[in-house]
Design a protein around this motif. Sequence first.
Motif, PDB file in Angstrom:
ATOM      1  N   ASP A  50     -28.147 -31.079  45.545  1.00 25.18           N
ATOM      2  CA  ASP A  50     -28.587 -31.490  47.034  1.00 25.18           C
ATOM      3  C   ASP A  50     -28.469 -33.070  46.862  1.00 25.18           C
ATOM      4  O   ASP A  50     -27.998 -33.633  47.858  1.00 25.18           O
ATOM      5  CB  ASP A  50     -30.127 -31.218  46.971  1.00 25.18           C
ATOM      6  N   ILE A  51     -28.774 -33.946  45.953  1.00 22.89           N
ATOM      7  CA  ILE A  51     -28.893 -35.259  45.646  1.00 22.89           C
ATOM      8  C   ILE A  51     -27.372 -35.716  45.754  1.00 22.89           C
ATOM      9  O   ILE A  51     -27.033 -36.678  46.232  1.00 22.89           O
ATOM     10  CB  ILE A  51     -29.589 -35.799  44.413  1.00 22.89           C
ATOM     11  N   MET A  52     -26.367 -34.951  45.229  1.00 25.82           N
ATOM     12  CA  MET A  52     -24.871 -35.400  45.287  1.00 25.82           C
ATOM     13  C   MET A  52     -24.431 -35.207  46.656  1.00 25.82           C
ATOM     14  O   MET A  52     -23.836 -36.116  47.071  1.00 25.82           O
ATOM     15  CB  MET A  52     -24.184 -34.214  44.370  1.00 25.82           C
ATOM     16  N   ILE A  53     -25.090 -34.144  47.500  1.00 33.13           N
ATOM     17  CA  ILE A  53     -24.476 -33.998  48.787  1.00 33.13           C
ATOM     18  C   ILE A  53     -25.055 -35.338  49.641  1.00 33.13           C
ATOM     19  O   ILE A  53     -24.442 -35.667  50.554  1.00 33.13           O
ATOM     20  CB  ILE A  53     -24.826 -32.440  49.391  1.00 33.13           C
ATOM     21  N   PHE A  54     -26.525 -35.511  49.235  1.00 32.65           N
ATOM     22  CA  PHE A  54     -27.108 -36.541  50.177  1.00 32.65           C
ATOM     23  C   PHE A  54     -26.137 -37.818  49.909  1.00 32.65           C
ATOM     24  O   PHE A  54     -25.992 -38.675  50.794  1.00 32.65           O
ATOM     25  CB  PHE A  54     -28.608 -36.704  49.630  1.00 32.65           C
ATOM     26  N   ARG A  55     -25.918 -38.107  48.777  1.00 37.81           N
ATOM     27  CA  ARG A  55     -25.179 -39.410  48.446  1.00 37.81           C
ATOM     28  C   ARG A  55     -23.838 -39.497  49.192  1.00 37.81           C
ATOM     29  O   ARG A  55     -23.505 -40.412  49.754  1.00 37.81           O
ATOM     30  CB  ARG A  55     -24.820 -39.518  46.881  1.00 37.81           C
ATOM     31  N   LYS A  56     -22.964 -38.328  49.270  1.00 35.21           N
ATOM     32  CA  LYS A  56     -21.829 -38.246  49.917  1.00 35.21           C
ATOM     33  C   LYS A  56     -22.301 -38.371  51.426  1.00 35.21           C
ATOM     34  O   LYS A  56     -21.384 -39.243  52.261  1.00 35.21           O
ATOM     35  CB  LYS A  56     -21.161 -37.005  49.586  1.00 35.21           C
ATOM     36  N   MET A  57     -23.112 -37.819  51.830  1.00 38.22           N
ATOM     37  CA  MET A  57     -23.455 -38.067  53.475  1.00 38.22           C
ATOM     38  C   MET A  57     -23.810 -39.616  53.532  1.00 38.22           C
ATOM     39  O   MET A  57     -23.251 -39.584  54.947  1.00 38.22           O
ATOM     40  CB  MET A  57     -24.776 -37.051  53.582  1.00 38.22           C
ATOM     41  N   HIS A  58     -24.311 -40.063  52.711  1.00 38.62           N
ATOM     42  CA  HIS A  58     -24.776 -41.627  53.119  1.00 38.62           C
ATOM     43  C   HIS A  58     -23.797 -42.434  52.438  1.00 38.62           C
ATOM     44  O   HIS A  58     -24.062 -43.743  52.583  1.00 38.62           O
ATOM     45  CB  HIS A  58     -26.222 -41.753  52.919  1.00 38.62           C
ATOM     46  N   ASN A  59     -22.610 -42.183  52.167  1.00 30.21           N
ATOM     47  CA  ASN A  59     -21.481 -42.798  51.661  1.00 30.21           C
ATOM     48  C   ASN A  59     -21.867 -44.045  50.562  1.00 30.21           C
ATOM     49  O   ASN A  59     -21.430 -45.193  50.500  1.00 30.21           O
ATOM     50  CB  ASN A  59     -20.919 -43.996  52.728  1.00 30.21           C
ATOM     51  N   VAL A  60     -22.719 -43.267  49.467  1.00 29.99           N
ATOM     52  CA  VAL A  60     -23.096 -43.953  48.487  1.00 29.99           C
ATOM     53  C   VAL A  60     -22.795 -43.380  47.167  1.00 29.99           C
ATOM     54  O   VAL A  60     -23.455 -43.381  46.254  1.00 29.99           O
ATOM     55  CB  VAL A  60     -24.568 -44.501  48.696  1.00 29.99           C
TER      56      VAL A  60
END
Length: 100
Positions: A50-60
């Motif tokens: 989940d945190i890896m997807i969240f990072r990708k979603m927010h370009n970080v």
Amino acid sequence: MSEKTLSEQEWVYNYLQGKNSPLPLILGTRGTWGINGKRAIILVAFTIPDIMIFRKMHNVVKNPIRKMKYKEIVYFAVNIVDEHQVKYLIDYWKAGNISK
């Protein structure tokens, strides 16, 4: 008398109380979260995927993932501190582009 400001860990701990399936969350969407006196956004999730997807979603994707332990909980967090990125995301949410 003013209330004590909650730490990230305390806030996440309180959020989890009574939740069976907590969703990932974002702290600072109104520009109220700060790190070292500067506005910040903190992405929080309860699994590595989940945190890896969240990072990708927010370009970080280059921002490091922190594994946090507080009392009996474990969660993963990513700080967004770049001033332009933080301002962009806050403005994006204010425009109603993210469901509440």
